[in-house]
Write a protein that holds these residues in place. Structure first.
Motif, PDB file in Angstrom:
ATOM      1  N   LEU A 139       0.816  -1.209   0.000  1.00 20.89           N
ATOM      2  CA  LEU A 139       0.000   0.000   0.000  1.00 20.89           C
ATOM      3  C   LEU A 139       0.853   1.265   0.000  1.00 20.89           C
ATOM      4  O   LEU A 139       0.473   2.281  -0.585  1.00 20.89           O
ATOM      5  CB  LEU A 139      -0.937  -0.002   1.203  1.00 20.89           C
ATOM      6  CG  LEU A 139      -2.157  -0.916   1.081  1.00 20.89           C
ATOM      7  CD1 LEU A 139      -2.920  -0.987   2.391  1.00 20.89           C
ATOM      8  CD2 LEU A 139      -3.074  -0.422  -0.033  1.00 20.89           C
ATOM      9  N   TRP A 140       2.007   1.232   0.668  1.00 20.32           N
ATOM     10  CA  TRP A 140       2.917   2.389   0.619  1.00 20.32           C
ATOM     11  C   TRP A 140       3.318   2.671  -0.831  1.00 20.32           C
ATOM     12  O   TRP A 140       3.275   3.822  -1.282  1.00 20.32           O
ATOM     13  CB  TRP A 140       4.168   2.105   1.431  1.00 20.32           C
ATOM     14  CG  TRP A 140       3.968   2.144   2.913  1.00 20.32           C
ATOM     15  CD1 TRP A 140       2.794   2.307   3.604  1.00 20.32           C
ATOM     16  CD2 TRP A 140       4.999   2.000   3.901  1.00 20.32           C
ATOM     17  NE1 TRP A 140       3.032   2.275   4.950  1.00 20.32           N
ATOM     18  CE2 TRP A 140       4.356   2.090   5.164  1.00 20.32           C
ATOM     19  CE3 TRP A 140       6.370   1.789   3.836  1.00 20.32           C
ATOM     20  CZ2 TRP A 140       5.083   1.990   6.353  1.00 20.32           C
ATOM     21  CZ3 TRP A 140       7.081   1.696   5.021  1.00 20.32           C
ATOM     22  CH2 TRP A 140       6.445   1.795   6.264  1.00 20.32           C
ATOM     23  N   ALA A 141       3.727   1.617  -1.533  1.00 18.46           N
ATOM     24  CA  ALA A 141       4.166   1.796  -2.922  1.00 18.46           C
ATOM     25  C   ALA A 141       3.013   2.276  -3.798  1.00 18.46           C
ATOM     26  O   ALA A 141       3.165   3.205  -4.605  1.00 18.46           O
ATOM     27  CB  ALA A 141       4.746   0.490  -3.456  1.00 18.46           C
ATOM     28  N   ALA A 142       1.841   1.658  -3.637  1.00 13.75           N
ATOM     29  CA  ALA A 142       0.691   2.052  -4.444  1.00 13.75           C
ATOM     30  C   ALA A 142       0.270   3.477  -4.141  1.00 13.75           C
ATOM     31  O   ALA A 142      -0.055   4.263  -5.049  1.00 13.75           O
ATOM     32  CB  ALA A 142      -0.467   1.088  -4.192  1.00 13.75           C
ATOM     33  N   GLY A 143       0.271   3.838  -2.863  1.00 10.48           N
ATOM     34  CA  GLY A 143      -0.139   5.179  -2.481  1.00 10.48           C
ATOM     35  C   GLY A 143       0.810   6.249  -2.975  1.00 10.48           C
ATOM     36  O   GLY A 143       0.382   7.303  -3.471  1.00 10.48           O
ATOM     37  N   ALA A 144       2.112   5.993  -2.858  1.00 13.92           N
ATOM     38  CA  ALA A 144       3.084   6.966  -3.358  1.00 13.92           C
ATOM     39  C   ALA A 144       2.932   7.153  -4.860  1.00 13.92           C
ATOM     40  O   ALA A 144       3.001   8.290  -5.375  1.00 13.92           O
ATOM     41  CB  ALA A 144       4.496   6.511  -3.015  1.00 13.92           C
ATOM     42  N   GLY A 145       2.707   6.055  -5.563  1.00  7.82           N
ATOM     43  CA  GLY A 145       2.483   6.169  -7.005  1.00  7.82           C
ATOM     44  C   GLY A 145       1.217   6.929  -7.331  1.00  7.82           C
ATOM     45  O   GLY A 145       1.186   7.748  -8.266  1.00  7.82           O
ATOM     46  N   ALA A 146       0.160   6.688  -6.556  1.00  8.40           N
ATOM     47  CA  ALA A 146      -1.108   7.374  -6.814  1.00  8.40           C
ATOM     48  C   ALA A 146      -0.996   8.868  -6.571  1.00  8.40           C
ATOM     49  O   ALA A 146      -1.542   9.680  -7.334  1.00  8.40           O
ATOM     50  CB  ALA A 146      -2.197   6.775  -5.925  1.00  8.40           C
ATOM     51  N   VAL A 147      -0.307   9.259  -5.518  1.00  8.92           N
ATOM     52  CA  VAL A 147      -0.161  10.692  -5.207  1.00  8.92           C
ATOM     53  C   VAL A 147       0.533  11.418  -6.351  1.00  8.92           C
ATOM     54  O   VAL A 147       0.212  12.583  -6.650  1.00  8.92           O
ATOM     55  CB  VAL A 147       0.609  10.867  -3.884  1.00  8.92           C
ATOM     56  CG1 VAL A 147       1.006  12.318  -3.673  1.00  8.92           C
ATOM     57  CG2 VAL A 147      -0.231  10.386  -2.709  1.00  8.92           C
ATOM     58  N   PHE A 205       3.459   9.196   7.306  1.00  8.38           N
ATOM     59  CA  PHE A 205       3.248   9.866   6.031  1.00  8.38           C
ATOM     60  C   PHE A 205       2.744   8.901   4.957  1.00  8.38           C
ATOM     61  O   PHE A 205       1.862   9.238   4.166  1.00  8.38           O
ATOM     62  CB  PHE A 205       4.541  10.532   5.561  1.00  8.38           C
ATOM     63  CG  PHE A 205       4.813  11.854   6.214  1.00  8.38           C
ATOM     64  CD1 PHE A 205       4.318  13.025   5.678  1.00  8.38           C
ATOM     65  CD2 PHE A 205       5.566  11.933   7.375  1.00  8.38           C
ATOM     66  CE1 PHE A 205       4.554  14.254   6.272  1.00  8.38           C
ATOM     67  CE2 PHE A 205       5.810  13.150   7.989  1.00  8.38           C
ATOM     68  CZ  PHE A 205       5.311  14.320   7.443  1.00  8.38           C
ATOM     69  N   LEU A 206       3.301   7.695   4.937  1.00 10.65           N
ATOM     70  CA  LEU A 206       2.912   6.761   3.888  1.00 10.65           C
ATOM     71  C   LEU A 206       1.555   6.126   4.145  1.00 10.65           C
ATOM     72  O   LEU A 206       0.939   5.587   3.225  1.00 10.65           O
ATOM     73  CB  LEU A 206       3.991   5.706   3.700  1.00 10.65           C
ATOM     74  CG  LEU A 206       5.300   6.273   3.130  1.00 10.65           C
ATOM     75  CD1 LEU A 206       6.334   5.173   2.946  1.00 10.65           C
ATOM     76  CD2 LEU A 206       5.064   6.994   1.811  1.00 10.65           C
ATOM     77  N   ALA A 207       1.067   6.189   5.378  1.00 13.16           N
ATOM     78  CA  ALA A 207      -0.328   5.796   5.610  1.00 13.16           C
ATOM     79  C   ALA A 207      -1.263   6.772   4.904  1.00 13.16           C
ATOM     80  O   ALA A 207      -2.272   6.365   4.316  1.00 13.16           O
ATOM     81  CB  ALA A 207      -0.624   5.761   7.107  1.00 13.16           C
ATOM     82  N   VAL A 208      -0.924   8.063   4.954  1.00 14.32           N
ATOM     83  CA  VAL A 208      -1.713   9.066   4.236  1.00 14.32           C
ATOM     84  C   VAL A 208      -1.676   8.778   2.735  1.00 14.32           C
ATOM     85  O   VAL A 208      -2.711   8.774   2.048  1.00 14.32           O
ATOM     86  CB  VAL A 208      -1.184  10.481   4.532  1.00 14.32           C
ATOM     87  CG1 VAL A 208      -1.920  11.521   3.687  1.00 14.32           C
ATOM     88  CG2 VAL A 208      -1.327  10.804   6.021  1.00 14.32           C
ATOM     89  N   GLY A 228      -3.823   5.662   1.742  1.00 16.00           N
ATOM     90  CA  GLY A 228      -5.251   5.905   1.644  1.00 16.00           C
ATOM     91  C   GLY A 228      -5.642   6.535   0.320  1.00 16.00           C
ATOM     92  O   GLY A 228      -6.720   6.256  -0.231  1.00 16.00           O
ATOM     93  N   CYS A 229      -4.747   7.365  -0.214  1.00 14.32           N
ATOM     94  CA  CYS A 229      -5.030   8.038  -1.485  1.00 14.32           C
ATOM     95  C   CYS A 229      -5.062   7.077  -2.667  1.00 14.32           C
ATOM     96  O   CYS A 229      -5.544   7.443  -3.754  1.00 14.32           O
ATOM     97  CB  CYS A 229      -3.990   9.128  -1.733  1.00 14.32           C
ATOM     98  SG  CYS A 229      -4.067  10.488  -0.537  1.00 14.32           S
ATOM     99  N   ALA A 230      -4.576   5.861  -2.499  1.00  9.58           N
ATOM    100  CA  ALA A 230      -4.626   4.876  -3.588  1.00  9.58           C
ATOM    101  C   ALA A 230      -6.055   4.581  -4.002  1.00  9.58           C
ATOM    102  O   ALA A 230      -6.303   4.120  -5.122  1.00  9.58           O
ATOM    103  CB  ALA A 230      -3.922   3.590  -3.167  1.00  9.58           C
ATOM    104  N   LEU A 231      -7.020   4.852  -3.130  1.00 11.62           N
ATOM    105  CA  LEU A 231      -8.415   4.589  -3.455  1.00 11.62           C
ATOM    106  C   LEU A 231      -8.945   5.508  -4.559  1.00 11.62           C
ATOM    107  O   LEU A 231     -10.023   5.250  -5.105  1.00 11.62           O
ATOM    108  CB  LEU A 231      -9.281   4.734  -2.204  1.00 11.62           C
ATOM    109  CG  LEU A 231      -9.210   3.557  -1.219  1.00 11.62           C
ATOM    110  CD1 LEU A 231      -9.866   3.914   0.096  1.00 11.62           C
ATOM    111  CD2 LEU A 231      -9.862   2.327  -1.824  1.00 11.62           C
TER     112      LEU A 231
END
Length: 510
Positions: A309-317, A359-362, A365-368
């Motif tokens: 999820l960290w990787a997916a979220g960072a990519g999504a942001v 920070f990466l939890a934030v 969540g944005c991956a959604l």
């Protein structure tokens, strides 16, 4: 998360760093003097001291000695109950850790909606590193949480600069007044504040520059305020050697607009960086530090679902157009802090990068916001996977490792120190020896700040006698075993492991 942290806190004896902070905190509250532990500013210890003040410990006035000796004296030699004192010292940090979860939720909700906020909060609440260090009377999680709070407030300043810019500066000051390792975040937050106000004011450069300066001034005011709270006269009489720092580092220290005690603390930190340290990674003992130590340790210590999820979220942001304006806010500060931590000389644990789970939890969540049908199901599944991994580890969060690396019971094969064994299981060892091995001869190599005799452990140091004289139970902290050489290595090699205490201490039979 509250249940996990409190139940963990009541079972663990003092870790290596906690008595130092507890001793300094009591000194601040009762004597209003700055003498011990200058390498960390006062705010985090004042938070710890708030709990200790409620515990009303007995304090011997005019204690003379080093900071380690001070903590030991307070906990074990002054008639206090160390179990009770440590719980009261840890409770304010637990409360702060829980409140930072609300920041994670609020920040993510503003970026991606309430469902994303809930996913981010769940990921935060089941982070083994955050639970482990958020349940201790230490400074790592409070400092990280204050930085996250500052970034969130700077983000909100895009719509309300008059209110949120000063608040962001106060939060940043709280971080810098808790740990000096947060100083690299100051220019990042100043730049983000300038961007937010420039956006809010329609591109007016003057107000952007004013916002950057205002954040810095507010942060400096908080640092000064914390020292003045301890001692309005700012008396400074260090009880330890303060090294002389030359060159660029020395110039940086002299230019800091902070009290002399803070600057001396920086000099102590630079002196620690110059010491020869030993590291341990993936079963290899080495001298010095490795630049990739923290990323490698995080790979071991982070749940598999959280890593994905960290990787997916960072990519999504970065990739989702709606989120791109937030990318510098979510990613810049943790990247700068991680880069600074990777340059350090002390490879002692992922606690030096505990800001990443926040920070990466934030970001996670944005991956959604990625528009794919399978994304909500995938995010939910990975959050559940993280939760299951964390629940299985309870209450052994300090030695946690994910399933690929064998779980908490095998972390000692890959890492050492605060990743595994920070002295937290002395009480559990005493219970085990009393229940399973009554009357047996015990030889102990314990790496920690606790006093074995206080817990009823009667043991001798096997390194002080010939190897052939060591018979019975050989008990060794896993941090000591990881770096064992000479006689200790020979003793361990000639012994048979028979028990495991909290996944941090091994019992051998000879």
């Amino acid at each position: 998360m509250a249940f996990a942290m409190v139940t963990t806190a009541v079972q663990q004896t003092p870790t290596i760093d906690e008595p130092v902070y507890v001793g300094a905190a009591v000194e601040y509250v009762h004597e209003h003097r700055l003498r011990h532990n200058p390498e960390h500013p006062p705010l985090g210890k004042l938070v710890i001291g708030a709990g200790l003040a409620l515990a009303d410990p007995h304090v011997a006035p005019g204690f003379a000695g080093g900071q380690g000796r001070l903590g030991r004296h307070l906990l074990y030699e002054s008639g206090n109950d160390p179990w009770r004192l440590m719980l009261w010292a840890r409770l304010p940090v637990i409360a702060l850790t829980l409140s930072f979860g609300l920041v994670v939720f609020a920040f993510t909700r503003e970026l991606a909606g309430p469902v994303a906020g809930s996913a981010a909060l769940a990921l935060y609440c089941f982070s083994p590193d955050v639970i482990a260090h958020g349940s201790l009377a230490t400074l790592d999680v409070p400092a990280a949480g204050f930085v996250l709070t500052s970034v969130w407030l700077v983000w909100r300043a895009r719509r309300g600069p008059r209110l949120y810019v000063p608040l962001a500066g106060l939060a940043l000051g709280a971080a810098v007044a808790t740990k000096m390792s947060m100083l690299p975040a100051v220019p990042v937050l100043m730049a983000l504040a300038a961007v937010s106000v420039w956006k809010a004011c329609g591109g007016k450069r003057f107000w952007a520059w004013a916002a950057a300066g205002g954040v810095a001034l507010a942060a400096a005011a908080v640092v000064w305020g914390t020292y003045l709270v301890v001692d309005p006269l700012l008396r400074w009489t260090p009880e330890q050697h303060v090294p002389v720092v030359h060159g660029l580092r020395g110039l940086l220290v002299r230019l800091l607009p902070f009290p002399e005690a803070y600057r001396d603390g920086m000099r102590v930190q630079f002196g620690l960086e110059n010491r020869p340290w030993q590291g341990f990674l993936f079963g290899r003992r080495y001298e010095g530090s490795l630049w990739y130590y923290l990323p490698a340790a995080l790979l071991v210590k982070t749940p598999l679902g959280a890593l994905a999820l960290w990787a997916a979220g960072a990519g999504a942001v970065v990739a989702v157009r709606r989120l791109r304006p937030a990318a510098p806010y979510v990613l810049a500060a943790p990247l700068v802090l991680l880069a600074a931590a990777m340059q350090g000389a002390r490879d002692l644990g992922t606690r030096y990068a505990v800001f990443l789970p926040l920070f990466l939890a934030v970001a996670a969540g944005c991956a959604l916001l990625v528009r794919r049908r399978w994304v909500p199901v995938g995010v939910a599944a990975l959050v559940v996977l993280t939760a299951v991994s964390a629940v299985r580890a309870h209450p052994y969060y300090l030695p946690y490792s994910n399933e690929v690396f064998g779980g908490p019971g095998r972390t000692r094969q890959w890492l050492h120190d605060s990743n595994v064994d920070w002295g937290q299981d002395l009480g559990r060892l005493a219970d085990r020896l009393r229940d399973r091995y009554p009357g047996e001869r015990v030889w102990l190599v314990y790496k920690g700040s606790g006093v074995p005799a206080f817990y009823g452990i009667e043991a001798s140091d096997p390194r002080r006698v010939p190897v052939r004289a060591v018979r019975g139970l050989l008990v060794v902290s896993d941090s000591a075993a990881a770096k064992a050489s000479g006689r200790l290595a020979e003793l361990i090699g000639g012994s048979r492991p028979v028990d495991d205490i909290g996944h941090s201490i091994t019992v051998y039979r000879r």
